[in-house]
Design a protein around this motif. Sequence first.
Motif, PDB file in Angstrom:
ATOM      1  N   UNK A 288       3.966   0.903 -29.334  1.00 21.28           N
ATOM      2  CA  UNK A 288       4.342   0.140 -28.140  1.00 21.28           C
ATOM      3  C   UNK A 288       3.674  -1.230 -28.114  1.00 21.28           C
ATOM      4  N   UNK A 289       2.459  -1.323 -28.608  1.00 25.48           N
ATOM      5  CA  UNK A 289       1.799  -2.630 -28.688  1.00 25.48           C
ATOM      6  C   UNK A 289       2.612  -3.601 -29.540  1.00 25.48           C
ATOM      7  N   UNK A 290       3.247  -3.078 -30.590  1.00 22.16           N
ATOM      8  CA  UNK A 290       3.946  -3.938 -31.555  1.00 22.16           C
ATOM      9  C   UNK A 290       5.076  -4.736 -30.936  1.00 22.16           C
ATOM     10  N   UNK A 291       5.709  -4.220 -29.893  1.00 13.96           N
ATOM     11  CA  UNK A 291       6.791  -4.968 -29.241  1.00 13.96           C
ATOM     12  C   UNK A 291       6.411  -5.435 -27.838  1.00 13.96           C
ATOM     13  N   UNK A 292       5.557  -4.689 -27.144  1.00 13.44           N
ATOM     14  CA  UNK A 292       5.173  -5.057 -25.770  1.00 13.44           C
ATOM     15  C   UNK A 292       4.372  -6.355 -25.742  1.00 13.44           C
ATOM     16  N   UNK A 293       3.782  -6.733 -26.855  1.00 14.29           N
ATOM     17  CA  UNK A 293       2.983  -7.959 -26.920  1.00 14.29           C
ATOM     18  C   UNK A 293       3.797  -9.195 -26.572  1.00 14.29           C
ATOM     19  N   UNK A 294       5.116  -9.118 -26.656  1.00 16.61           N
ATOM     20  CA  UNK A 294       5.974 -10.277 -26.379  1.00 16.61           C
ATOM     21  C   UNK A 294       6.514 -10.299 -24.953  1.00 16.61           C
ATOM     22  N   UNK A 295       6.114  -9.340 -24.127  1.00 17.70           N
ATOM     23  CA  UNK A 295       6.538  -9.329 -22.724  1.00 17.70           C
ATOM     24  C   UNK A 295       5.713 -10.342 -21.939  1.00 17.70           C
ATOM     25  N   UNK A 296       6.141 -10.614 -20.726  1.00 17.72           N
ATOM     26  CA  UNK A 296       5.440 -11.573 -19.865  1.00 17.72           C
ATOM     27  C   UNK A 296       4.350 -10.918 -19.037  1.00 17.72           C
ATOM     28  N   UNK A 297       4.537  -9.656 -18.693  1.00 15.73           N
ATOM     29  CA  UNK A 297       3.549  -8.920 -17.896  1.00 15.73           C
ATOM     30  C   UNK A 297       3.536  -7.470 -18.348  1.00 15.73           C
ATOM     31  N   UNK A 298       2.366  -6.866 -18.219  1.00 13.14           N
ATOM     32  CA  UNK A 298       2.167  -5.458 -18.547  1.00 13.14           C
ATOM     33  C   UNK A 298       1.541  -4.806 -17.324  1.00 13.14           C
ATOM     34  N   UNK A 299       2.134  -3.697 -16.883  1.00 14.53           N
ATOM     35  CA  UNK A 299       1.725  -3.048 -15.644  1.00 14.53           C
ATOM     36  C   UNK A 299       1.463  -1.570 -15.905  1.00 14.53           C
ATOM     37  N   UNK A 300       0.354  -1.074 -15.370  1.00 14.59           N
ATOM     38  CA  UNK A 300       0.053   0.356 -15.390  1.00 14.59           C
ATOM     39  C   UNK A 300       0.246   0.896 -13.985  1.00 14.59           C
ATOM     40  N   UNK A 301       0.920   2.044 -13.881  1.00 18.16           N
ATOM     41  CA  UNK A 301       1.172   2.688 -12.597  1.00 18.16           C
ATOM     42  C   UNK A 301       0.166   3.825 -12.436  1.00 18.16           C
ATOM     43  N   UNK A 302      -0.600   3.751 -11.361  1.00 18.63           N
ATOM     44  CA  UNK A 302      -1.622   4.753 -11.064  1.00 18.63           C
ATOM     45  C   UNK A 302      -1.305   5.340  -9.697  1.00 18.63           C
ATOM     46  N   UNK A 303      -1.454   6.659  -9.556  1.00 17.41           N
ATOM     47  CA  UNK A 303      -1.227   7.278  -8.251  1.00 17.41           C
ATOM     48  C   UNK A 303      -2.493   7.987  -7.772  1.00 17.41           C
ATOM     49  N   UNK A 304      -2.650   7.991  -6.468  1.00 22.97           N
ATOM     50  CA  UNK A 304      -3.764   8.657  -5.810  1.00 22.97           C
ATOM     51  C   UNK A 304      -3.355  10.110  -5.580  1.00 22.97           C
ATOM     52  N   UNK A 305      -4.105  11.037  -6.112  1.00 24.30           N
ATOM     53  CA  UNK A 305      -3.746  12.456  -6.008  1.00 24.30           C
ATOM     54  C   UNK A 305      -4.111  13.058  -4.652  1.00 24.30           C
ATOM     55  N   UNK A 306      -4.751  12.273  -3.800  1.00 22.60           N
ATOM     56  CA  UNK A 306      -5.231  12.767  -2.513  1.00 22.60           C
ATOM     57  C   UNK A 306      -4.517  12.115  -1.333  1.00 22.60           C
ATOM     58  N   UNK A 307      -4.272  12.916  -0.294  1.00 23.65           N
ATOM     59  CA  UNK A 307      -3.875  12.404   1.018  1.00 23.65           C
ATOM     60  C   UNK A 307      -5.185  12.122   1.732  1.00 23.65           C
ATOM     61  N   UNK A 308      -5.444  10.870   1.995  1.00 21.45           N
ATOM     62  CA  UNK A 308      -6.729  10.490   2.571  1.00 21.45           C
ATOM     63  C   UNK A 308      -6.588  10.303   4.077  1.00 21.45           C
ATOM     64  N   UNK A 309      -7.526  10.902   4.827  1.00 19.88           N
ATOM     65  CA  UNK A 309      -7.511  10.728   6.280  1.00 19.88           C
ATOM     66  C   UNK A 309      -8.923  10.883   6.824  1.00 19.88           C
ATOM     67  N   UNK A 310      -9.104  10.463   8.053  1.00 19.26           N
ATOM     68  CA  UNK A 310     -10.401  10.575   8.718  1.00 19.26           C
ATOM     69  C   UNK A 310     -10.819  12.033   8.875  1.00 19.26           C
ATOM     70  N   UNK A 311      -9.847  12.942   8.850  1.00 21.23           N
ATOM     71  CA  UNK A 311     -10.123  14.367   9.034  1.00 21.23           C
ATOM     72  C   UNK A 311     -10.458  15.059   7.716  1.00 21.23           C
ATOM     73  N   UNK A 312     -10.399  14.315   6.625  1.00 25.67           N
ATOM     74  CA  UNK A 312     -10.669  14.878   5.305  1.00 25.67           C
ATOM     75  C   UNK A 312      -9.479  14.701   4.384  1.00 25.67           C
ATOM     76  N   UNK A 313      -9.731  14.820   3.119  1.00 25.66           N
ATOM     77  CA  UNK A 313      -8.689  14.630   2.126  1.00 25.66           C
ATOM     78  C   UNK A 313      -8.060  15.971   1.749  1.00 25.66           C
ATOM     79  N   UNK A 314      -6.808  15.903   1.333  1.00 25.02           N
ATOM     80  CA  UNK A 314      -6.111  17.082   0.828  1.00 25.02           C
ATOM     81  C   UNK A 314      -5.241  16.656  -0.341  1.00 25.02           C
TER      82      UNK A 314
END
Length: 192
Positions: A75-101
């Motif tokens: 993937x580096x071999x062709x992605x190097x010619x793109x204009x932007x590279x983005x990583x998608x990260x997700x939060x595995x927790x529902x965060x709240x003042x009452x605690x996370x789940x």
Amino acid sequence: MTGRTANPRIEKLIVDRWSPRAFDGSEMPQEDLDVIFEAAGWAPSAYNVQPWTFLYAKKGDANWDLLLSQLIDFNQSWAKDASALVYVVSDTQMRSDKGNSDNHSHSFDAGAAWVLAALQAQALGYHTHGMTGLKFGEAEKALGIPEDHRLEAAFVIGKQGPKETLPDFLQEREVPSTRKPVAEIAKGGKFA
């Protein structure tokens, strides 16, 4: 434009979106990237927690080499010619003042955000290419991703370049792909 056939009622932007590997390496204005991220932020999410974070680099900036190095070599071999590279990260927790789940839809919600980013990029005249050919296990550490978050995937954004810039075996594949018929992807009732 793409030679694909689809029900004419399907939005043209959806049918025309595809994932090339040949990019022209041109600079992307930050304003365009910000519009793409804002569009992604309009994705639906459980309880509207919006569990996604986009880690990005623009070609040539201080973060480019780090982010590019976390892709597998192919993937580096062709992605190097793109204009932007983005990583998608997700939060595995529902965060709240009452605690996370546990957030059982974090990956699903982050995927919805990615597709809106891809469609907005298409509307602005860019192409995207999503990938999971990452150095999972190493990339999380290199990018400082907390243990209660999940690295989902990466994608590049850029203007399409000539397919001749790719190796011969990739030039053959540099065409929009077909899709399975609805009968193969949707089932009334139970799975089996």
